[in-house]
Design an enzyme around this catalytic site. Structure first.
Site, PDB file in Angstrom:
ATOM      1  N   GLU A  27      -1.249 -37.478 -24.173  1.00  0.00           N
ATOM      2  CA  GLU A  27      -2.055 -37.838 -23.003  1.00  0.00           C
ATOM      3  C   GLU A  27      -2.686 -39.215 -23.130  1.00  0.00           C
ATOM      4  O   GLU A  27      -3.628 -39.543 -22.416  1.00  0.00           O
ATOM      5  CB  GLU A  27      -3.118 -36.776 -22.744  1.00  0.00           C
ATOM      6  CG  GLU A  27      -3.922 -36.356 -23.957  1.00  0.00           C
ATOM      7  CD  GLU A  27      -4.866 -35.204 -23.641  1.00  0.00           C
ATOM      8  OE1 GLU A  27      -5.816 -35.446 -22.868  1.00  0.00           O
ATOM      9  OE2 GLU A  27      -4.663 -34.095 -24.163  1.00  0.00           O
ATOM     10  N   ASP A  35      -7.083 -22.489 -25.093  1.00  0.00           N
ATOM     11  CA  ASP A  35      -6.833 -23.359 -26.248  1.00  0.00           C
ATOM     12  C   ASP A  35      -8.169 -23.851 -26.778  1.00  0.00           C
ATOM     13  O   ASP A  35      -9.094 -24.126 -26.006  1.00  0.00           O
ATOM     14  CB  ASP A  35      -5.876 -24.501 -25.911  1.00  0.00           C
ATOM     15  CG  ASP A  35      -6.321 -25.356 -24.746  1.00  0.00           C
ATOM     16  OD1 ASP A  35      -6.943 -26.403 -24.994  1.00  0.00           O
ATOM     17  OD2 ASP A  35      -6.036 -24.984 -23.593  1.00  0.00           O
TER      18      ASP A  35
END
Length: 342
Positions: free
Chosen positions: A103, A13
């Site tokens: 997150e 990613d």
């Protein structure tokens, strides 16, 4: 949880932090999947997303996008911001489930944050008719999310281990980010390394929730240009096929205006069985769809407040519950107390 497997898809990613990427070299390294950062909150657009998308696609890589979630911003507005940017850069032919990267809490409780995540994910599904995945890391899932998110697939991050530890929300994953210090040809500096199962790949959800089917015919039901028995036949519906009743036309009593495979016309109501459609009742946010007709059964999907679904039948094994089909084609049971027939 299960560990890494050589049969999984290899992936990375990336974001603007990696700068210009040579995706031909990336592919030659055996990478098959590339997730690209698109947006953050409702204020940041990754300026490299467009070129990363076009260059990765040009090399035949499987491409997905992720949005970094900011809990201090409106969830639905973030979802729209995410999808609007994908449309802006022409990223409509992506291959992987759209990812929510969560997150950080910014002071939200686990219940509040989970509710916001669900709002975001359902808004993305509503806008795109595509499927989604949740990215987070193990300790964050354990401390800051609750099990309502378990109905969505997981892309989990945990470094330095062959298998991620169990967490309180999910029992399996379709993506595993096992390192943030990958060294891949074509990428400057370190990048995140992942393994993905085939389930990370997505196709457009072409399911349509129809509200009628044929009855009292053995072959075909004729679709006519007008609601008259001698009107021109413009199509045929095979016996047992489902279709959509659009409305009852006051000019043609005893006929329905319907749509079937891009054909719009009239069918005689004598040969039509209408399904029971429904919506939510006395629900503030969403209605849980469960695997069985019990309150402790696994949640397999959710229905937004006001969303239309179809009642398939009343199951004698589960009194007070309906077996239903959602607009995404998911099946399960909902409590009758929260259902309004329409």
């Amino acid at each position: 949880m299960e560990g890494r497997n050589s049969n999984n898809l290899k992936g990375i990613d990336v974001s603007n932090w990696q700068g210009n990427i040579n995706f031909k070299s990336v592919k030659n390294e055996g990478i098959e999947v590339v997730y690209i950062k698109a947006t953050e909150g409702d204020y940041f657009k990754d300026s490299y997303a467009k070129q990363n998308y076009k260059r990765a696609k040009a090399e035949g890589l499987k491409v997905g996008f992720y949005h970094f979630f900011k809990p201090n911003k409106n969830a639905k507005r973030q979802a729209k911001y995410f999808i609007d940017y994908l449309n802006e850069i022409g990223a409509t032919d992506y291959d992987c489930k759209l990812a929510l990267d969560v997150e950080t809490t910014e002071g939200r409780s686990a219940y509040e944050l989970t509710t916001m995540c669900i709002e975001f994910l359902e808004e993305v599904r509503k806008i795109t008719n595509r499927e989604v995945v949740v990215y987070t890391y193990t300790s964050f899932a354990n401390n800051n999310l609750d099990n309502r998110l378990g109905v969505y697939p997981l892309w989990i991050a945990e470094y330095g281990v062959k298998a991620p530890k169990d967490n309180r929300v999910w029992s399996s994953w379709i993506g595993f980010q096992y390192s943030d210090k990958g060294n891949v040809a074509g990428v400057s500096g370190n990048c995140d390394m992942n393994e993905f199962k085939e389930e990370i790949l997505d196709v457009k959800n072409n399911f349509k929730l129809y509200n009628a089917t044929t009855k009292n015919i053995s072959t075909y039901l004729n679709i006519r240009e007008k609601g008259e028995i001698d009107s021109k036949i413009i199509g045929k519906i095979p016996a047992g096929e489902e279709f959509m009743i659009k409305w009852v036309d006051s000019n043609y009593l005893g006929w329905y205006l319907i749509e079937y495979k891009n054909i719009t016309g009239y069918v005689s109501s004598k040969y039509v069985e209408k399904f029971q459609m429904a919506t939510t009742y006395n629900v503030s946010d969403f209605l849980n769809v469960r695997e069985r007709g019990t309150t402790d059964s696994k949640v397999v999907a959710i229905i937004d407040d006001g969303e239309i679904f179809r009642i398939d039948w009343v199951d004698s094994d589960y009194i007070g519950w309906y077996r239903i089909t959602t607009k995404y084609g998911k099946n399960g049971f909902v409590k009758a107390d929260f259902v309004k027939k329409i």
